[in-house]
Design a protein around this motif. Structure first.
Motif, short mmCIF file in Angstrom:
data_model
loop_
_atom_site.label_atom_id
_atom_site.label_comp_id
_atom_site.label_asym_id
_atom_site.label_seq_id
_atom_site.Cartn_x
_atom_site.Cartn_y
_atom_site.Cartn_z
N UNK A 62 -57.77 15.81 34.50
CA UNK A 62 -57.67 17.00 33.66
C UNK A 62 -57.72 16.62 32.18
N UNK A 63 -58.65 15.72 31.84
CA UNK A 63 -58.79 15.24 30.46
C UNK A 63 -60.17 15.59 29.92
N UNK A 64 -60.18 15.98 28.65
CA UNK A 64 -61.42 16.27 27.93
C UNK A 64 -61.36 15.53 26.60
N UNK A 65 -62.44 14.85 26.24
CA UNK A 65 -62.47 14.16 24.95
C UNK A 65 -63.85 14.26 24.33
N UNK A 66 -63.89 14.25 23.02
CA UNK A 66 -65.15 14.26 22.30
C UNK A 66 -65.75 12.87 22.38
N UNK A 67 -66.91 12.74 23.00
CA UNK A 67 -67.57 11.45 23.16
C UNK A 67 -68.78 11.31 22.24
N UNK A 68 -68.91 12.20 21.28
CA UNK A 68 -70.09 12.22 20.42
C UNK A 68 -70.28 10.92 19.66
N UNK A 69 -69.22 10.40 19.05
CA UNK A 69 -69.35 9.17 18.27
C UNK A 69 -69.72 7.98 19.15
N UNK A 70 -69.11 7.90 20.33
CA UNK A 70 -69.41 6.81 21.26
C UNK A 70 -70.88 6.86 21.69
N UNK A 71 -71.36 8.04 22.01
CA UNK A 71 -72.75 8.22 22.43
C UNK A 71 -73.69 7.91 21.27
N UNK A 72 -73.35 8.37 20.06
CA UNK A 72 -74.19 8.10 18.88
C UNK A 72 -74.28 6.60 18.62
N UNK A 73 -73.16 5.88 18.77
CA UNK A 73 -73.18 4.42 18.57
C UNK A 73 -74.06 3.72 19.62
N UNK A 74 -73.99 4.20 20.85
CA UNK A 74 -74.80 3.60 21.91
C UNK A 74 -76.29 3.87 21.67
N UNK A 75 -76.62 5.06 21.23
CA UNK A 75 -78.01 5.39 20.91
C UNK A 75 -78.51 4.49 19.79
N UNK A 76 -77.71 4.34 18.74
CA UNK A 76 -78.10 3.50 17.62
C UNK A 76 -78.24 2.03 18.05
N UNK A 77 -77.33 1.57 18.89
CA UNK A 77 -77.38 0.19 19.39
C UNK A 77 -78.68 -0.06 20.15
N UNK A 78 -79.01 0.86 21.05
CA UNK A 78 -80.23 0.70 21.86
C UNK A 78 -81.49 0.78 21.00
N UNK A 79 -81.51 1.69 20.05
CA UNK A 79 -82.67 1.82 19.17
C UNK A 79 -82.84 0.55 18.33
N UNK A 80 -81.72 0.01 17.84
CA UNK A 80 -81.77 -1.22 17.05
C UNK A 80 -82.28 -2.39 17.89
N UNK A 81 -81.76 -2.52 19.11
CA UNK A 81 -82.18 -3.62 19.98
C UNK A 81 -83.67 -3.54 20.32
N UNK A 82 -84.15 -2.32 20.50
CA UNK A 82 -85.56 -2.13 20.84
C UNK A 82 -86.47 -2.16 19.61
N UNK A 83 -85.85 -2.11 18.41
CA UNK A 83 -86.64 -2.09 17.18
C UNK A 83 -87.33 -0.78 16.93
N UNK A 84 -86.75 0.32 17.47
CA UNK A 84 -87.35 1.65 17.31
C UNK A 84 -86.57 2.49 16.30
N UNK A 85 -87.28 3.40 15.68
CA UNK A 85 -86.65 4.40 14.83
C UNK A 85 -86.00 5.44 15.74
N UNK A 86 -85.00 6.13 15.21
CA UNK A 86 -84.39 7.21 15.99
C UNK A 86 -85.36 8.37 16.10
#
Length: 109
Positions: A62-86
């Motif tokens: 019965x827990x709800x949390x804002x995961x937006x920052x965590x997801x944004x960091x993961x997106x940025x990490x993957x884009x950086x590793x792949x050398x792609x622009x967002x």
């Protein structure tokens, strides 16, 4: 109108369901239910119009949390590793949660 808030995924103690709030301007918002991997890959492949927030729900606890920052960091990490622009569809989302002046990861040769 009556809302049905029953999640389609069977709750377990360690399982989170991710709800992506996708904006459609003056037409409103839609909530899409998914898992964390699908959330990241769908955002990166521009499956959303204008993502606003990602909420992680653990029905068993019965827990709800804002995961937006965590997801944004993961997106940025993957884009950086792949050398792609967002992709343009998620640039505002990442900028909103990490800041437009965020420091990019440097890859070592």
């Amino acid at each position: 109108m009556r809302w049905n808030w029953n999640l389609s995924i069977e709750p377990t103690r360690d399982h989170k369901v991710y709800l992506v709030v996708d904006g459609f301007g003056h037409n409103g918002r839609i909530f899409r239910e998914t898992d964390v991997e699908t959330t990241v890959t769908d955002l990166m492949s521009e499956q959303y119009v204008a993502p606003v927030r990602v909420v992680a729900v653990n029905p068993a606890e019965h827990r709800v949390e804002d995961a937006s920052e965590v997801i944004a960091r993961e997106i940025l990490r993957r884009a950086d590793l792949a050398g792609h622009e967002l992709p343009s569809s998620i640039k505002a989302f990442v900028d909103n949660y990490l800041g437009a002046d965020r420091q990019l990861t440097l890859r070592l040769a």
